[in-house]
Design an enzyme around this catalytic site. Structure first.
Site, mmCIF file in Angstrom:
data_model
loop_
_atom_site.group_PDB
_atom_site.id
_atom_site.type_symbol
_atom_site.label_atom_id
_atom_site.label_comp_id
_atom_site.label_asym_id
_atom_site.label_seq_id
_atom_site.Cartn_x
_atom_site.Cartn_y
_atom_site.Cartn_z
ATOM 1 N N HIS A 136 -3.425 -4.857 0.249
ATOM 2 C CA HIS A 136 -2.829 -5.157 1.591
ATOM 3 C C HIS A 136 -2.870 -6.837 1.385
ATOM 4 O O HIS A 136 -3.847 -7.544 2.229
ATOM 5 C CB HIS A 136 -3.571 -4.994 2.678
ATOM 6 C CG HIS A 136 -3.403 -3.476 3.192
ATOM 7 N ND1 HIS A 136 -2.143 -2.998 3.640
ATOM 8 C CD2 HIS A 136 -4.053 -2.340 2.860
ATOM 9 C CE1 HIS A 136 -2.408 -1.561 3.981
ATOM 10 N NE2 HIS A 136 -3.355 -1.184 3.406
ATOM 11 N N CYS B 264 0.820 -1.116 0.031
ATOM 12 C CA CYS B 264 -0.266 0.009 -0.004
ATOM 13 C C CYS B 264 0.613 1.246 -0.079
ATOM 14 O O CYS B 264 1.560 1.521 -1.008
ATOM 15 C CB CYS B 264 -0.777 -0.203 1.265
ATOM 16 S SG CYS B 264 -2.360 1.010 0.751
ATOM 17 N N GLU C 282 -1.221 -8.856 2.883
ATOM 18 C CA GLU C 282 -1.174 -9.692 4.413
ATOM 19 C C GLU C 282 -2.547 -9.954 4.940
ATOM 20 O O GLU C 282 -2.435 -11.181 5.789
ATOM 21 C CB GLU C 282 -0.319 -8.725 5.253
ATOM 22 C CG GLU C 282 -1.083 -7.226 5.683
ATOM 23 C CD GLU C 282 -0.876 -6.114 4.705
ATOM 24 O OE1 GLU C 282 -0.649 -6.412 3.506
ATOM 25 O OE2 GLU C 282 -1.096 -4.840 5.240
HETATM 26 N N1 GLN Z 1 -2.107 6.747 2.950
HETATM 27 C C1 GLN Z 1 -2.145 6.172 2.036
HETATM 28 C C2 GLN Z 1 -3.600 6.110 1.128
HETATM 29 O O1 GLN Z 1 -4.491 6.518 1.871
HETATM 30 C C3 GLN Z 1 -1.744 4.722 1.867
HETATM 31 C C4 GLN Z 1 -2.725 3.867 2.867
HETATM 32 C C5 GLN Z 1 -2.206 2.652 3.240
HETATM 33 O O2 GLN Z 1 -1.076 2.442 3.343
HETATM 34 N N2 GLN Z 1 -3.001 1.746 3.986
HETATM 35 O O3 GLN Z 1 -3.813 6.158 0.106
#
Ligand code: GLN
Length: 536
Positions: A513, A386, A515
């Site tokens: 994600h 992410c 994970e």
């Molecule tokens: N802050 C970033 C976004 O909102 C990444 C979010 C995250 O890593 N879950 O896109």
């Protein structure tokens, strides 16, 4: 199993006594894992007395990771444990917070849905909780409900009443009540003290619930007299009070539970004394507890260092991958904020790989960009999750000459034309609200022949998301010039889902994600491939 009014489901309700944080959730999930290993479809649900509507706005330092369900609900890390132990996909029905129940009741009341009736905790709150339990268990053979907090908590009473009443609905023989109580060891007098547990069980009885099983949680194995004493005071069978002493790894708790004698009671409850097939759990435990010759050092470049709970799905995925790959894992917590200073990058030397997990807010971002840049420059295995992908894209664009490349989240502005990560036009103006996030499972299409496609073994995949910002495709030329290739997108091609560095042996980053989908017994292929690369 016998049919019941609800269908064919059996219910297990788990409450806690004396203290919270003594592993009630892990105990419940371990029981679930055993039942699953007997061949049943087992699901779990957490009822939490918080007044929050969901966990999306809870502080990750205090509460640990925000876990995202496939259908896009932001929940707490307990649901991650449930998924890891039971290998099922949680949903919005797997979490029931007081705040959400109140919200639904009040909205109904405002619509006139109660037709002039007085709305009360009993029966309205308790009925709605029961509806949620029935809904969550719709397709299961066995449904386990964990009640958050400890018995006697003022705010948890309506949930206790709801699970007591639930037995009227489905029949007491279809409900099993488990109480997990803490039994302290007093070092000065060298003895266990059962009084707090006795009181907790007395409270539970006062609310109309006599547990079928009492699990005593202790720091060290407790002698049988302790269980007998508690059984005597609580008025339950001595066989029904079992001891679960502390153990090194949570994944060994199922074996603790099996040793404790709980299985006989569970067998009687479901009317099936077949042996659970724990072979894969055993193999995992063996591999995880073994010391290997080779250790891989993985740097986790993050903002909340040292607090494993904040990145628990990531660390669990890495640890499980290391166990199956038969290496020791040394997790090196790298404080992203401290990487920002001159010469600090030294911290990354000597690592076998770098993971940059998800994150929000500007703190530490420059350090994460440096880490991605370092991995690109030094052909060090890199896994970006992410935000970990966004910083990799920023690093590549800076390399390609867009010196001020940044994310709109961290102060890049349109005029400077440097926002390589941006808010998509349709989402503009909603940045500070919870509603603007892309949450839950979304499909992605991987490029044939790419490294990610090979790792996944397919090109059509689905991963969970939790983010607001996207890669700005206007910068595709710079991204490529900086050494990255876009190898996965949303099916319409508009959103960037995966990038990889063609010049590196393993440099993969995703907007998703992965994970959240990794399981100890079924490690996510990206984590497996990453650890494999670190091993080289
Ligand atoms: N802050 C970033 C976004 O909102 C990444 C979010 C995250 O890593 N879950 O896109």
């Amino acid at each position: 199993m016998r049919e019941n009014k609800q269908g064919k489901c059996k219910y297990i309700f788990v409450t806690g006594g004396v203290l919270s944080g003594v592993g009630k959730g892990i105990t419940a999930a371990s029981i679930g894992a055993i039942l699953k290993a007997k061949g049943y479809k087992v699901t779990m649900q957490k009822c939490d007395p918080y007044l929050n509507v969901d966990a999306g706005l809870l502080n990750p330092v205090e509460h640990g990771e925000c876990f995202v369900t496939a259908d896009g609900v932001e929940t707490d890390l307990d649901l991650g444990h449930y998924e890891r132990f039971l290998d099922f996909e949680t949903s919005r029905y797997s979490i029931t917070l007081s705040g959400a129940i109140f919200k639904e009741l009040i909205e109904k009341e405002r619509r006139g849905g109660f037709r002039g009736k007085t709305v009360q905790l009993i029966p309205h709150f308790t009925n709605l909780v029961q509806e949620k339990i029935a809904k969550a268990s719709e397709n299961s053979d066995i449904h386990i409900v964990e009640i958050g907090g400890t018995i006697g908590d003022y705010e948890g009473l309506s949930f206790i009443e709801a699970i007591r009443l639930f037995a009227n609905k489905v029949g007491l023989s279809n409900c099993l009540y488990i109480s997990v109580v803490y039994v302290p060891w007093i070092n000065t007098s060298k003895e266990f003290k059962t009084k707090p547990a006795q009181n907790a069980l007395k409270d539970l009885r006062g609310f109309g619930i006599i547990p079928d099983i009492v699990c005593t949680r202790t720091e060290r194995p407790a002698p049988k007299e302790i269980q007998d004493k508690i059984a005597g005071f609580a008025g339950i069978d001595t066989e029904a009070v079992v001891n679960l002493p502390d153990i090194k790894s949570v994944y060994d708790v199922p074996f603790n539970v099996l040793k404790s004698g709980v299985l006989e009671i569970l067998n009687e409850f479901i009317g099936d004394d077949s042996e659970p097939d724990m072979a894969r759990w055993k193999e995992f435990s063996r591999r995880r507890n073994k010391e290997y010759k080779r250790t891989v050092k993985v740097g986790l470049v993050a903002k909340y260092v040292g607090n494993e709970d904040t990145y628990i799905c990531v660390t669990e995925a890495l640890k499980a991958a290391a166990a199956w790959e038969q290496v020791n894992l040394e997790l090196v917590w790298v404080n992203a904020e401290e990487l920002e200073g001159e010469g600090k990058i030294k911290e990354l030397e000597g690592l076998d790989g770098i993971v940059v997990p998800g994150g929000f807010g500007v703190r530490g971002v420059e350090g994460k960009i440096l880490a991605a840049d370092y991995a690109l420059e030094h052909n060090m295995p890199y896994l970006g999750l992410c935000l970990g992908m966004q910083v990799a894209v920023i690093a590549a664009c800076r390399k390609a000459g867009v010196k001020t490349a940044n994310s709109e989240e961290f102060g890049a502005s349109e005029e400077e034309k440097n926002n390589v990560i941006y808010i998509m036009p349709g989402q503009k103006g909603k940045e500070s609200t919870g509603a603007s996030m892309r949450l839950g499972s979304y499909p992605a299409v991987l490029e044939k022949g790419s490294k990610v496609a090979k790792i996944y073994g397919e090109t059509d995949i689905v991963e969970r998301h939790r983010h607001r910002y996207e890669v700005n495709r206007k910068f595709i030329r710079e991204i490529e010039k900086g050494g990255l290739k876009i190898t996965g997108t949303s099916p319409d091609g508009k959103l960037v889902e995966f990038v990889e560095a063609l010049g590196c042996d393993f440099f993969i980053a995703t907007q998703a994600h992965p994970e959240f989908r990794s399981r100890p017994l079924e490690v996510h292929p990206l984590f497996k491939a990453f650890i494999k690369a670190c091993k080289k």
